[in-house]
Design a protein around this motif. Structure first.
Motif, PDB file in Angstrom:
ATOM      1  N   HIS A 254      38.692  31.672  37.404  1.00 28.27           N
ATOM      2  CA  HIS A 254      39.864  31.571  38.275  1.00 28.27           C
ATOM      3  C   HIS A 254      40.471  30.175  38.171  1.00 28.27           C
ATOM      4  O   HIS A 254      39.753  29.175  38.139  1.00 28.27           O
ATOM      5  CB  HIS A 254      39.465  31.835  39.735  1.00 28.27           C
ATOM      6  N   SER A 255      41.804  30.118  38.106  1.00 26.54           N
ATOM      7  CA  SER A 255      42.508  28.827  38.132  1.00 26.54           C
ATOM      8  C   SER A 255      43.644  28.911  39.142  1.00 26.54           C
ATOM      9  O   SER A 255      44.184  29.990  39.399  1.00 26.54           O
ATOM     10  CB  SER A 255      43.063  28.475  36.752  1.00 26.54           C
ATOM     11  N   ASP A 256      44.020  27.745  39.711  1.00 28.72           N
ATOM     12  CA  ASP A 256      45.098  27.713  40.697  1.00 28.72           C
ATOM     13  C   ASP A 256      46.410  27.325  40.021  1.00 28.72           C
ATOM     14  O   ASP A 256      46.531  27.352  38.795  1.00 28.72           O
ATOM     15  CB  ASP A 256      44.747  26.783  41.862  1.00 28.72           C
ATOM     16  N   SER A 257      47.384  26.916  40.795  1.00 24.58           N
ATOM     17  CA  SER A 257      48.729  26.654  40.270  1.00 24.58           C
ATOM     18  C   SER A 257      48.986  25.184  39.962  1.00 24.58           C
ATOM     19  O   SER A 257      50.123  24.804  39.703  1.00 24.58           O
ATOM     20  CB  SER A 257      49.777  27.147  41.286  1.00 24.58           C
TER      21      SER A 257
ATOM     22  N   ASN B 231      47.852  28.346  34.414  1.00 19.01           N
ATOM     23  CA  ASN B 231      47.728  28.348  35.863  1.00 19.01           C
ATOM     24  C   ASN B 231      47.669  29.783  36.387  1.00 19.01           C
ATOM     25  O   ASN B 231      48.157  30.720  35.744  1.00 19.01           O
ATOM     26  CB  ASN B 231      48.914  27.622  36.511  1.00 19.01           C
ATOM     27  N   ASP B 232      47.090  29.923  37.564  1.00 23.60           N
ATOM     28  CA  ASP B 232      47.038  31.205  38.276  1.00 23.60           C
ATOM     29  C   ASP B 232      46.394  32.313  37.442  1.00 23.60           C
ATOM     30  O   ASP B 232      46.824  33.472  37.463  1.00 23.60           O
ATOM     31  CB  ASP B 232      48.444  31.640  38.714  1.00 23.60           C
ATOM     32  N   ALA B 233      45.358  31.952  36.712  1.00 22.24           N
ATOM     33  CA  ALA B 233      44.616  32.955  35.939  1.00 22.24           C
ATOM     34  C   ALA B 233      43.489  33.523  36.797  1.00 22.24           C
ATOM     35  O   ALA B 233      42.905  32.827  37.632  1.00 22.24           O
ATOM     36  CB  ALA B 233      44.042  32.342  34.664  1.00 22.24           C
ATOM     37  N   ASP B 234      43.190  34.783  36.604  1.00 15.39           N
ATOM     38  CA  ASP B 234      42.054  35.426  37.274  1.00 15.39           C
ATOM     39  C   ASP B 234      41.494  36.466  36.301  1.00 15.39           C
ATOM     40  O   ASP B 234      42.025  37.564  36.195  1.00 15.39           O
ATOM     41  CB  ASP B 234      42.468  36.065  38.586  1.00 15.39           C
ATOM     42  N   CYS B 235      40.452  36.087  35.576  1.00 11.01           N
ATOM     43  CA  CYS B 235      39.919  36.906  34.491  1.00 11.01           C
ATOM     44  C   CYS B 235      38.511  37.366  34.850  1.00 11.01           C
ATOM     45  O   CYS B 235      37.711  36.575  35.354  1.00 11.01           O
ATOM     46  CB  CYS B 235      39.856  36.114  33.182  1.00 11.01           C
TER      47      CYS B 235
ATOM     48  N   CYS C 296      43.412  38.414  29.732  1.00  7.63           N
ATOM     49  CA  CYS C 296      42.055  37.875  29.611  1.00  7.63           C
ATOM     50  C   CYS C 296      41.079  38.790  30.328  1.00  7.63           C
ATOM     51  O   CYS C 296      41.485  39.627  31.140  1.00  7.63           O
ATOM     52  CB  CYS C 296      41.984  36.475  30.212  1.00  7.63           C
ATOM     53  N   GLY C 297      39.798  38.614  30.022  1.00  4.43           N
ATOM     54  CA  GLY C 297      38.791  39.457  30.621  1.00  4.43           C
ATOM     55  C   GLY C 297      38.699  40.799  29.918  1.00  4.43           C
ATOM     56  O   GLY C 297      39.208  40.992  28.818  1.00  4.43           O
ATOM     57  N   GLY C 298      38.005  41.754  30.556  1.00  8.40           N
ATOM     58  CA  GLY C 298      37.853  43.089  30.000  1.00  8.40           C
ATOM     59  C   GLY C 298      36.394  43.482  29.895  1.00  8.40           C
ATOM     60  O   GLY C 298      35.485  42.751  30.291  1.00  8.40           O
ATOM     61  N   SER C 299      36.163  44.690  29.348  1.00  7.69           N
ATOM     62  CA  SER C 299      34.805  45.210  29.160  1.00  7.69           C
ATOM     63  C   SER C 299      34.267  44.780  27.806  1.00  7.69           C
ATOM     64  O   SER C 299      34.964  44.863  26.795  1.00  7.69           O
ATOM     65  CB  SER C 299      34.797  46.733  29.264  1.00  7.69           C
ATOM     66  N   VAL C 300      33.009  44.335  27.787  1.00  2.92           N
ATOM     67  CA  VAL C 300      32.352  43.850  26.574  1.00  2.92           C
ATOM     68  C   VAL C 300      31.061  44.644  26.397  1.00  2.92           C
ATOM     69  O   VAL C 300      30.264  44.737  27.326  1.00  2.92           O
ATOM     70  CB  VAL C 300      32.032  42.351  26.671  1.00  2.92           C
ATOM     71  N   SER C 301      30.865  45.242  25.227  1.00  3.01           N
ATOM     72  CA  SER C 301      29.683  46.070  24.998  1.00  3.01           C
ATOM     73  C   SER C 301      28.891  45.685  23.763  1.00  3.01           C
ATOM     74  O   SER C 301      27.870  46.306  23.469  1.00  3.01           O
ATOM     75  CB  SER C 301      30.083  47.547  24.899  1.00  3.01           C
ATOM     76  N   ASP C 302      29.334  44.692  22.987  1.00  5.43           N
ATOM     77  CA  ASP C 302      28.577  44.258  21.819  1.00  5.43           C
ATOM     78  C   ASP C 302      27.256  43.629  22.260  1.00  5.43           C
ATOM     79  O   ASP C 302      27.158  43.057  23.354  1.00  5.43           O
ATOM     80  CB  ASP C 302      29.384  43.244  21.002  1.00  5.43           C
ATOM     81  N   PRO C 303      26.209  43.681  21.418  1.00  2.91           N
ATOM     82  CA  PRO C 303      24.915  43.094  21.809  1.00  2.91           C
ATOM     83  C   PRO C 303      24.946  41.578  21.949  1.00  2.91           C
ATOM     84  O   PRO C 303      24.078  41.002  22.613  1.00  2.91           O
ATOM     85  CB  PRO C 303      23.972  43.533  20.686  1.00  2.91           C
TER      86      PRO C 303
END
Length: 396
Positions: free
Chosen positions: A94-97, A23-27, A1-8
């Motif tokens: 962010h999500s926990d466990s 769980n335990d996501a950090d994007c 998940c996440g990343g670089s976004v450049s579209d208008p």
């Protein structure tokens, strides 16, 4: 998940939306639109663990995550809208466990900044454009616009006053501040009267600050004379090229680059910058059969400046703007005919022996911010085996 976004414009969603997020996501999403545009972000749906937002939450930053003001942190309630002060905004989820919910959906778009002065931080210079109509509306002549160094003159057209200000000339001042390298100059607009004046002179302070994975561009007017404020973000100009021998004289321009198993491959990373006091080194290089996925099936050649492959080696470079290295060719399993490399380069101040450029192999768990340094990612490839080489696993 996440990343670089450049579209208008586009949509951001938590993983698995509208299903339950893991769980335990950090994007982290970095949204970067065109220069002299702003990012507007509106949340359309938020279903998360509510309360004090200590466990599951969303954060919105006015620029890069580690170096910009926090615009908001939330996990429930009304659907907020945020507008950046630059062409960049970061969103962290962010999500926990423990508990899991539907998550969020947000829409973003770019809107014009609406100013009469624009700025771009290019690899070799600052590009500044001031509207002549704007100057005339304020009672100033285009002929009265100068730099700190009067010998560096702008280009004046029928509509604009254009400055190309080098980072190592025209009175540009270089300064280090924690983990940033600042380049600053001043554009002065003076009254045309020689005897008396009732208008203040305008000082447009322009600076480019090298931050984590970006250049930040700043412009503001002194003494509150003119309400001009610009922040822009860009990227380093860095490329990696294959060479046919350790002499590094002839580039390999073929794509795909057809190779033999265990063949020596020679690469040179080049930083394009007019600042001679920068040093570039290879921090991490990872191989993958998919140029969009460097997580699923990967092989590290070097990580945190620690060689992981026995054939990896570095070479002396004639310039601090170059980093030269080699490794022996390999292949993934036969269902993946191509190999791509993603290399993270470090850019530091030349002679800053406290920086990672001079420390060598490191088992760091997180980014060290004790000195001025920058991380830049470059993807190269594809590499393909010549016909007749037998497929196997990763082969030496």
């Amino acid at each position: 998940c996440g990343g670089s976004v450049s579209d208008p414009s586009g949509v951001l969603e938590s993983p698995n939306y509208p299903g339950s997020y893991p769980n335990d996501a950090d994007c982290v999403w970095e949204i970067q639109v065109e220069n002299n545009f702003r990012v507007t972000l509106t949340f359309r749906d938020i279903v998360m663990q509510s309360g004090t937002c200590q466990y599951d939450y969303i954060e919105v930053y006015d620029g890069p995550l580690h170096s910009s003001p926090l615009l908001g942190r939330f996990c429930s309630g009304s659907f907020p809208t945020y507008v950046s002060s630059s062409n960049m905004m970061s969103v962290r989820f962010h999500s926990d466990s423990r508990y899991s919910f539907r998550g969020f959906q947000a829409h973003y778009s770019s809107i014009p900044a609406g100013h009469n002065t624009t700025i771009q931080c290019l690899p070799d210079y600052m590009h500044i454009v001031v509207s002549r109509n704007y100057l005339q509306s304020q009672g100033y002549s285009a002929q009265r616009v100068t730099l700190r160094d009067n010998h560096c003159r702008p280009t004046v057209t029928s509509r604009e006053v254009v400055f190309n200000i080098p980072y190592n000339g025209c009175g540009t001042v270089q300064e280090e501040n924690n983990d940033t390298i600042n380049y600053s100059n001043t554009i002065r607009v003076t009254s045309s009267s020689y005897v008396i004046k009732r208008k203040k002179n305008i000082n447009l302070h322009v600076s480019c600050r090298m931050l984590r994975k970006s250049w930040q561009q700043v412009m503001y007017a002194a003494e509150d004379t003119v309400d001009v404020e610009e922040h822009q973000f860009g990227r380093y100009d860095m490329n990696i090229t294959f060479y046919d021998s350790p002499a590094f004289l002839r580039q390999v321009r073929r794509s795909p680059y057809y190779i033999d198993l265990n063949q020596n491959l020679y690469l040179q990373a080049c930083l394009r910058s007019s600042d001679p006091n920068l040093k570039v080194v290879v921090d991490t290089c990872v191989a993958s059969p998919d140029p969009q996925d460097f997580n699923t099936l990967t092989y590290y050649l070097v990580k945190n400046r620690c060689p992981r492959d026995s054939s990896y080696a570095t070479f002396y470079s004639p310039s601090s703007h170059f980093a030269r290295f080699k490794f022996n060719a390999f292949e993934f399993m036969s269902r993946h005919p191509s190999v791509y490399l993603k290399c993270q380069m470090l850019v530091c101040r030349l002679g800053d022996y406290s920086s990672r450029c001079y420390r060598g192999c490191s088992s760091r768990a997180k980014r060290d911010t004790s000195s001025a340094e920058e991380e830049v990612d470059v993807v190269v490839g594809p590499l393909q085996l010549r016909e007749g080489d037998a497929p196997s696993g990763i082969t030496r």
